[in-house]
Design an enzyme around this catalytic site. Structure first.
Site, PDB file in Angstrom:
ATOM      1  N   ASP A  14       0.816  -1.218   0.000  1.00  0.00           N
ATOM      2  CA  ASP A  14       0.000   0.000   0.000  1.00  0.00           C
ATOM      3  C   ASP A  14       0.849   1.267   0.000  1.00  0.00           C
ATOM      4  O   ASP A  14       0.445   2.303   0.537  1.00  0.00           O
ATOM      5  CB  ASP A  14      -0.965   0.020   1.206  1.00  0.00           C
ATOM      6  CG  ASP A  14      -1.889  -1.181   1.194  1.00  0.00           C
ATOM      7  OD1 ASP A  14      -2.148  -1.725   0.106  1.00  0.00           O
ATOM      8  OD2 ASP A  14      -2.343  -1.573   2.283  1.00  0.00           O
ATOM      9  N   HIS A  42      -4.869  -1.713  -5.603  1.00  0.00           N
ATOM     10  CA  HIS A  42      -4.111  -0.559  -6.089  1.00  0.00           C
ATOM     11  C   HIS A  42      -5.096   0.545  -6.489  1.00  0.00           C
ATOM     12  O   HIS A  42      -5.968   0.320  -7.318  1.00  0.00           O
ATOM     13  CB  HIS A  42      -3.232  -0.965  -7.281  1.00  0.00           C
ATOM     14  CG  HIS A  42      -2.198  -1.991  -6.913  1.00  0.00           C
ATOM     15  ND1 HIS A  42      -1.393  -2.612  -7.830  1.00  0.00           N
ATOM     16  CD2 HIS A  42      -1.821  -2.493  -5.696  1.00  0.00           C
ATOM     17  CE1 HIS A  42      -0.584  -3.454  -7.195  1.00  0.00           C
ATOM     18  NE2 HIS A  42      -0.836  -3.410  -5.910  1.00  0.00           N
TER      19      HIS A  42
HETATM   20  P1  GDP Z   1      -0.771   0.323  -3.537  1.00  0.00           P
HETATM   21  O1  GDP Z   1      -1.350  -0.964  -3.070  1.00  0.00           O
HETATM   22  O2  GDP Z   1       0.697   0.405  -3.293  1.00  0.00           O
HETATM   23  O3  GDP Z   1      -1.123   0.652  -4.957  1.00  0.00           O
HETATM   24  O4  GDP Z   1      -1.442   1.452  -2.633  1.00  0.00           O
HETATM   25  P2  GDP Z   1      -2.993   1.563  -2.228  1.00  0.00           P
HETATM   26  O5  GDP Z   1      -3.748   2.087  -3.376  1.00  0.00           O
HETATM   27  O6  GDP Z   1      -3.481   0.312  -1.596  1.00  0.00           O
HETATM   28  O7  GDP Z   1      -2.905   2.592  -1.046  1.00  0.00           O
HETATM   29  C1  GDP Z   1      -2.413   3.883  -1.216  1.00  0.00           C
HETATM   30  C2  GDP Z   1      -3.517   4.871  -0.804  1.00  0.00           C
HETATM   31  O8  GDP Z   1      -2.953   6.157  -0.705  1.00  0.00           O
HETATM   32  C3  GDP Z   1      -4.622   4.987  -1.863  1.00  0.00           C
HETATM   33  O9  GDP Z   1      -5.826   5.336  -1.233  1.00  0.00           O
HETATM   34  C4  GDP Z   1      -4.124   6.131  -2.745  1.00  0.00           C
HETATM   35  O10 GDP Z   1      -5.182   6.811  -3.415  1.00  0.00           O
HETATM   36  C5  GDP Z   1      -3.496   7.022  -1.715  1.00  0.00           C
HETATM   37  N1  GDP Z   1      -2.365   7.824  -2.190  1.00  0.00           N
HETATM   38  C6  GDP Z   1      -1.400   7.518  -3.104  1.00  0.00           C
HETATM   39  N2  GDP Z   1      -0.476   8.506  -3.157  1.00  0.00           N
HETATM   40  C7  GDP Z   1      -0.880   9.432  -2.265  1.00  0.00           C
HETATM   41  C8  GDP Z   1      -0.333  10.687  -1.821  1.00  0.00           C
HETATM   42  O11 GDP Z   1       0.723  11.128  -2.255  1.00  0.00           O
HETATM   43  N3  GDP Z   1      -1.041  11.349  -0.858  1.00  0.00           N
HETATM   44  C9  GDP Z   1      -2.204  10.870  -0.313  1.00  0.00           C
HETATM   45  N4  GDP Z   1      -2.808  11.597   0.613  1.00  0.00           N
HETATM   46  N5  GDP Z   1      -2.728   9.718  -0.703  1.00  0.00           N
HETATM   47  C10 GDP Z   1      -2.072   9.002  -1.647  1.00  0.00           C
HETATM   48  P1  IMO Z   2      -0.871  -4.223  -2.213  1.00  0.00           P
HETATM   49  O1  IMO Z   2      -0.454  -4.750  -3.570  1.00  0.00           O
HETATM   50  C1  IMO Z   2      -1.020  -4.683   2.137  1.00  0.00           C
HETATM   51  C2  IMO Z   2      -0.809  -8.796   3.679  1.00  0.00           C
HETATM   52  C3  IMO Z   2      -2.073  -9.211   4.409  1.00  0.00           C
HETATM   53  C4  IMO Z   2      -1.500 -10.188   5.417  1.00  0.00           C
HETATM   54  C5  IMO Z   2      -0.374 -10.858   4.648  1.00  0.00           C
HETATM   55  C6  IMO Z   2      -0.756 -12.224   4.072  1.00  0.00           C
HETATM   56  O2  IMO Z   2      -2.168  -3.520  -2.210  1.00  0.00           O
HETATM   57  O3  IMO Z   2       0.249  -3.466  -1.589  1.00  0.00           O
HETATM   58  P2  IMO Z   2      -2.346 -12.944   2.056  1.00  0.00           P
HETATM   59  O4  IMO Z   2      -3.821 -12.748   1.847  1.00  0.00           O
HETATM   60  O5  IMO Z   2      -1.508 -12.353   0.979  1.00  0.00           O
HETATM   61  O6  IMO Z   2      -1.995 -14.368   2.349  1.00  0.00           O
HETATM   62  O7  IMO Z   2      -2.026 -12.139   3.425  1.00  0.00           O
HETATM   63  O8  IMO Z   2      -0.041  -9.991   3.581  1.00  0.00           O
HETATM   64  N1  IMO Z   2      -1.003  -8.270   2.310  1.00  0.00           N
HETATM   65  C7  IMO Z   2      -1.028  -6.973   1.999  1.00  0.00           C
HETATM   66  N2  IMO Z   2      -0.979  -5.874   2.781  1.00  0.00           N
HETATM   67  N3  IMO Z   2      -1.104  -4.548   0.790  1.00  0.00           N
HETATM   68  C8  IMO Z   2      -1.134  -5.643  -0.006  1.00  0.00           C
HETATM   69  O9  IMO Z   2      -1.102  -5.578  -1.361  1.00  0.00           O
HETATM   70  C9  IMO Z   2      -1.129  -6.927   0.585  1.00  0.00           C
HETATM   71  N4  IMO Z   2      -1.166  -8.176   0.102  1.00  0.00           N
HETATM   72  C10 IMO Z   2      -1.078  -8.997   1.156  1.00  0.00           C
HETATM   73  O10 IMO Z   2      -2.702  -8.113   5.024  1.00  0.00           O
HETATM   74  O11 IMO Z   2      -0.897  -9.484   6.480  1.00  0.00           O
HETATM   75 MG    MG Z   3      -2.812  -1.664  -1.805  1.00  0.00          MG
END
Ligand code: GDP
Ligand code: IMO
Ligand code: MG
Length: 432
Positions: A14, A42
């Site tokens: 994340d 994502h």
């Molecule tokens: P990923 O799994 O690495 O693609 O990240 P996620 O989408 O799960 O989580 C990142 C969160 O932060 C999402 O809600 C994005 O919209 C948000 N986000 C990404 N970049 C920024 C930033 O620079 N500032 C803020 N406030 N939010 C961001």
């Molecule tokens: P993105 O791509 C955050 C974490 C789960 C759990 C551990 C194992 O959005 O960054 P699983 O279901 O994969 O066997 O769970 O891994 N986990 C993540 N945490 N972002 C993710 O993906 C994750 N994918 C798995 O929360 O702790």
């Molecule tokens: Mg994510």
């Protein structure tokens, strides 16, 4: 090759990988997911619209991009169909643009059941998985009892294979979990429908197509999922996912050799978060969490499971080690704006373990609970970064913070992100 870029998460997931992939996709020809499954979430904010991708590559919003899910992935057919249909409803056409590898493995409904049952059975040993069936699917793959996506192309073979596997799974369900047998007719009926829907998306040549495109100079982006410390081998085992999450695993899942990769962008939050169980040295105290969350743009609810993310200060030794593991050529610093209102910001620069100062996380996970972070405190900028449009416009203290991260981590910065929207990004140098 300079035209092949990996985007990889450096902490526990994340970090904002989706946003960076979306930005780079504007100029890309191919965007590839090559490991993990729909445990990933994502997020992309494009104008007024928000998108959350789980398995579909984050490049799909650009009609010129071919999106590929290669053999290292695990595919939940039901969830994938849901993602495709949701995008079609929003006006995107995916046919001919989304290619799912025949080599990938199917996450079956029993994998999801086993994920939930195992978590329950493990009690204190539970991981806090996403319950998407990822672990059971990869373990069946390793145990040579998985079912590949390509088997859906020959349904009578698929049905026969599935029946054999179901009889095994019924024994496991009864003996290990005292659960009733799988309704095999209903399962087969479901997969008849999934197979007919997915057939046009399944490709026998997607890895070859991506490689040939790369060799012909097309721009290829490999989108990592999860984070480096969720890597099955080098993460905080056993609190990890079931796939390789490092750049090497991302390349391997696309059947690409390491020499094909030109750049590796490590995506790093300006602080740290984690979802699920496991050690977290710089985790915040509740009053500090409240300070962070007073920023309404913090968005710290997990994209896939809607769980609250655990939050922590920036951990330089952790990031530095993962940047090295990934061979990162630059890093993207994300979510700087979430720190806007803080009077003081802490950075962990080293740890203390049994009275000794160490500058790298210990290899064995139980030791992580014994390390004490050593912090350096920097003054906050206490100004909104919202209206920034260039590096020069950032508050001086924000620049100092970012520079400190760069210096502590020994890796140059390619992006600084200060909001979820595409345009809230400073690109420090060109990649594609
Ligand atoms: P990923 O799994 O690495 O693609 O990240 P996620 O989408 O799960 O989580 C990142 C969160 O932060 C999402 O809600 C994005 O919209 C948000 N986000 C990404 N970049 C920024 C930033 O620079 N500032 C803020 N406030 N939010 C961001
Ligand atoms: P993105 O791509 C955050 C974490 C789960 C759990 C551990 C194992 O959005 O960054 P699983 O279901 O994969 O066997 O769970 O891994 N986990 C993540 N945490 N972002 C993710 O993906 C994750 N994918 C798995 O929360 O702790
Ligand atoms: Mg994510």
């Amino acid at each position: 090759m300079p035209n092949v870029i990996i985007v990889v998460g450096i902490q526990w997931g994340d970090e904002g990988k989706g946003k960076i992939v979306d930005i780079l996709s504007e100029k890309a020809d191919f965007v590839v997911r090559s490991q993990g499954g729909n445990n990933a979430g994502h997020t992309i904010v494009a104008g007024e619209r928000e998108f959350k991708f789980h398995l579909i590559p984050s490049g799909i919003l650009y009609s010129n991009v071919q999106c590929c899910v290669t053999g290292g992935c695990v595919v939940d057919a039901e969830s994938l169909i849901g993602e495709i249909q949701a995008l079609e409803k929003r006006g995107f056409s995916l046919l001919g643009r989304l290619h799912i590898s025949a080599f990938a493995h199917l996450i079956m409904s029993y994998h999801k059941d086993f994920d939930a049952w195992q978590e329950e059975l493990k009690g204190d040993l539970s991981i806090g998985t996403t319950k998407k069936g990822i672990g059971p699917c990869y373990s069946d793959k390793a145990n040579r009892i998985g079912i590949q996506v390509g088997e859906l192309l020959n349904f009578s073979h698929f049905a026969q294979h599935l029946n054999q596997i179901i009889s095994l799974k019924n024994k496991e369900a009864a003996h290990l979990f005292q659960k009733p047998p799988i309704d095999d007719k209903a399962l087969l009926e479901k997969y008849t429908q999934y197979a007919s829907f997915l057939k046009p998306y399944i490709s026998l040549t997607v890895e070859k197509d991506v490689l040939e495109a790369a060799k012909a100079g097309k721009k290829v982006l490999l989108e990592g999922a999860h984070g480096s410390y969720l890597d099955q081998t080098f993460g905080t085992y056993p609190y990890v996912t079931a796939a390789g999450t490092l750049a090497s695993g991302i390349a391997a899942g696309a059947a690409m050799g390491p020499t094909e990769i030109g750049h590796v962008v490590g995506v790093v939050r300006a602080f740290t978060t984690r979802v699920g169980h496991g050690p977290f040295p710089t985790e915040l105290k509740q009053e500090e969490v409240n300070l962070f969350l007073s920023n309404e743009e913090a968005r710290e609810i997990a994209t896939t499971t809607q769980r609250k993310r655990r939050m922590g200060w920036f951990d330089a030794p952790l990031v530095r080690q993962a940047l090295r593991w990934n061979g990162a050529t630059s890093m993207a610093i994300m979510k700087l704006d979430v720190l806007d209102q803080l009077a003081e910001i802490k950075i962990c620069t080293a740890y203390r373990l049994a009275g000794k100062v160490i500058d790298c996380p210990p290899p064995m996970t139980p030791d992580w609970d014994r390390i004490e972070p050593i912090y350096e405190t920097m003054p906050g900028w206490q100004k909104s970064t919202k209206d920034t449009s260039s590096y020069d416009q950032l508050p001086d203290r924000a620049k100092a913070y970012v520079k400190k991260i760069e210096q502590l981590c020994g890796c140059k910065i390619s992006f600084i992100s200060y909001g979820p929207q595409r345009e809230k990004t400073i690109q420090m140098h060109r990649l594609f």
